[in-house]
Structure formats: C-alpha cells, structure tokens
Design a protein around this motif. Structure first.
Motif, PDB file in Angstrom:
ATOM      1  N   UNK A   9     -25.414 -67.306 -74.181  1.00 52.68           N
ATOM      2  CA  UNK A   9     -24.752 -68.447 -73.554  1.00 52.68           C
ATOM      3  C   UNK A   9     -25.643 -69.674 -73.618  1.00 52.68           C
ATOM      4  N   UNK A  10     -25.039 -70.766 -74.016  1.00 60.03           N
ATOM      5  CA  UNK A  10     -25.655 -72.088 -73.958  1.00 60.03           C
ATOM      6  C   UNK A  10     -24.772 -72.924 -73.037  1.00 60.03           C
ATOM      7  N   UNK A  11     -25.258 -73.181 -71.839  1.00 58.15           N
ATOM      8  CA  UNK A  11     -24.410 -73.734 -70.781  1.00 58.15           C
ATOM      9  C   UNK A  11     -24.795 -75.157 -70.395  1.00 58.15           C
ATOM     10  N   UNK A  12     -23.780 -75.971 -70.182  1.00 55.06           N
ATOM     11  CA  UNK A  12     -23.943 -77.278 -69.555  1.00 55.06           C
ATOM     12  C   UNK A  12     -23.529 -77.133 -68.098  1.00 55.06           C
ATOM     13  N   UNK A  13     -24.376 -77.612 -67.191  1.00 50.56           N
ATOM     14  CA  UNK A  13     -24.087 -77.525 -65.763  1.00 50.56           C
ATOM     15  C   UNK A  13     -24.102 -78.928 -65.168  1.00 50.56           C
ATOM     16  N   UNK A  14     -23.037 -79.275 -64.454  1.00 49.63           N
ATOM     17  CA  UNK A  14     -23.024 -80.524 -63.692  1.00 49.63           C
ATOM     18  C   UNK A  14     -23.179 -80.196 -62.214  1.00 49.63           C
ATOM     19  N   UNK A  15     -23.743 -81.140 -61.472  1.00 48.08           N
ATOM     20  CA  UNK A  15     -23.883 -80.958 -60.032  1.00 48.08           C
ATOM     21  C   UNK A  15     -25.060 -80.106 -59.614  1.00 48.08           C
ATOM     22  N   UNK A  16     -26.086 -80.003 -60.459  1.00 44.97           N
ATOM     23  CA  UNK A  16     -27.202 -79.106 -60.133  1.00 44.97           C
ATOM     24  C   UNK A  16     -28.118 -79.660 -59.050  1.00 44.97           C
ATOM     25  N   UNK A  17     -27.902 -80.904 -58.624  1.00 43.47           N
ATOM     26  CA  UNK A  17     -28.656 -81.415 -57.473  1.00 43.47           C
ATOM     27  C   UNK A  17     -27.902 -81.167 -56.172  1.00 43.47           C
ATOM     28  N   UNK A  18     -26.783 -80.464 -56.242  1.00 39.67           N
ATOM     29  CA  UNK A  18     -26.062 -80.012 -55.058  1.00 39.67           C
ATOM     30  C   UNK A  18     -26.254 -78.520 -54.858  1.00 39.67           C
ATOM     31  N   UNK A  19     -25.779 -78.019 -53.740  1.00 41.54           N
ATOM     32  CA  UNK A  19     -26.017 -76.619 -53.390  1.00 41.54           C
ATOM     33  C   UNK A  19     -25.400 -75.649 -54.401  1.00 41.54           C
TER      34      UNK A  19
END
Length: 227
Positions: A9-19
C-alpha cells in the motif's frame, strides 16, 4: 471479497494533525504492508519516519502546485473534517463537500486504481433529505464520492472512537470519557471501535476489499481482525 495479501500500500492521508488522521497514520507507519505514506497538512505534523513524506499546503481548494506529487498511490485515507457546531450550512458545505470532492477529483485523475476511504460518521443521511444539516451534507459527500472512477470508494461511519494511548492529537474531551469505553462496548458493541481498529480496517479494506460500501463500527472491528 478478493484477497490480495501481497499488495503493498502507498497511501495518501489527509487530516493527520487531527486525532483520527494521526491514529490512521500511526497504524500505517507500523504496518508491514504499507510501504509509503504521504500526508498533506496545513502545518507540520512533527512526525519523522522512513516511510513518511509530508507536504505542507495551505489551500486544499487548489492543489495545482502540488499535483505532480500526488501520483503513484493506491489508497487515500481521507480523515480531514470540521465540526458543524457554530457553522451555517453554506460554510459547512464548502468545508465538507466542496473541499473533499475537489481533493478526490484531483487524486482520481492520477490514481485510477486508488481505493478511497472517507471518514464520515454514524448518523450520516444517505437520502440527503433529513432534518440534520451535517448528516445531509455528509450523505451527499459520500454519494458523490462513490460516483467517481476510483477502484473502490468506502464510507466509514464510526460512532465512538476510542483513542490510541500515547498519541498527541487526542481531543481533550476524550481524556475525560475514555473510562466509558468498556461500558459502551458492553451496551452498544455495534457503535464503538478503537482508533487502532479504524486504521487497520482501512489497511485491510484496501488489501482485500469488502462487500459493503458503507462501513459502520461493527464492520470496522471485523475488518481490523482480518489476517
């Protein structure tokens, strides 16, 4: 359900500065089947890891300046979101529906084989006609994401999410109610999951797929325990 146990898996994650985003990122960085993680943040997240690349970008409504860095990924875990408290519908719609669809439309142009996982919420209204403003907007967001030509789109609708111990972004409220988790798990087992289970469920749904497009807490727990 089709097994793809060797798929990396090569994943893009948004919101990683949230819980929620931090917890999902944490599981991705630990998991042997995730080989690369790209996070897009408005401010530095402060996490360093060999798998991790971070892009600092302020305007999620215009990704043109970073678009060339968004190709080559097969998963997006969209954990970016805002509360509806204190917001009129036009503002909440813009920050929830318009922003999410713009990011998704940009990603699908470069990653048609991507699995897109959207964190929605328990109580989301798929009919888009209910009395709850946030639930209607979330429902429209889910519905229109599923029309995009990704490999798969899944809407995650967790109820109570039990935080992962030791992470920095746990919302202050959770520090006072975590003791309720064993009680909630006993009384409403279908309405609770842990943040660890949510992250693992996203990883496993990317690898194996799932028969349901709308994934509730019970599904999240089941997915998290797949081998």
């Amino acid at each position: 359900m089709q097994s793809e146990p060797n798929k990396k898996i090569r994943a893009i994650i948004t919101g990683s500065t949230g819980m929620v985003g931090e917890g999902v990122m944490h599981e991705c960085l630990l998991h042997p089947d995730v080989e690369a993680v790209l996070v897009i943040n408005r401010k530095p997240g402060g996490v360093m890891h060999p798998k991790l690349k971070e892009i600092i970008h302020d305007d999620f409504f215009d990704l043109s300046s970073i678009e060339d860095q968004l190709a080559g990924y097969n998963a997006c875990y969209f954990c970016l979101g805002v509360t509806s408290i204190g917001k009129k519908e036009p503002e909440y719609y813009n920050l929830t529906y318009t922003l999410t669809l713009h990011v998704a439309e940009t990603l699908v142009k470069h990653n048609s084989a991507m699995v897109f996982c959207y964190v929605s919420g328990s109580g989301t209204d798929s009919t888009e006609k209910g009395s709850s403003m946030w639930a209607r907007v979330k429902g429209k967001t889910e519905n229109d994401l599923m029309k995009l030509p990704f490999k798969e789109v899944y809407a995650f609708r967790p109820g109570y999410i039990h935080p992962t111990p030791g992470l920095k972004r746990t919302q202050p409220l959770y520090r006072y109610i975590t003791w309720l988790y064993p009680v909630l798990k006993l009384i409403i087992p279908a309405g609770v999951c842990t943040l660890k289970e949510l992250g693992l469920a996203m990883i496993n749904i990317t690898r194996y797929g799932y028969e349901k497009k709308i994934v509730d807490s019970k599904d999240i727990v089941a997915l998290s325990h797949m081998p």
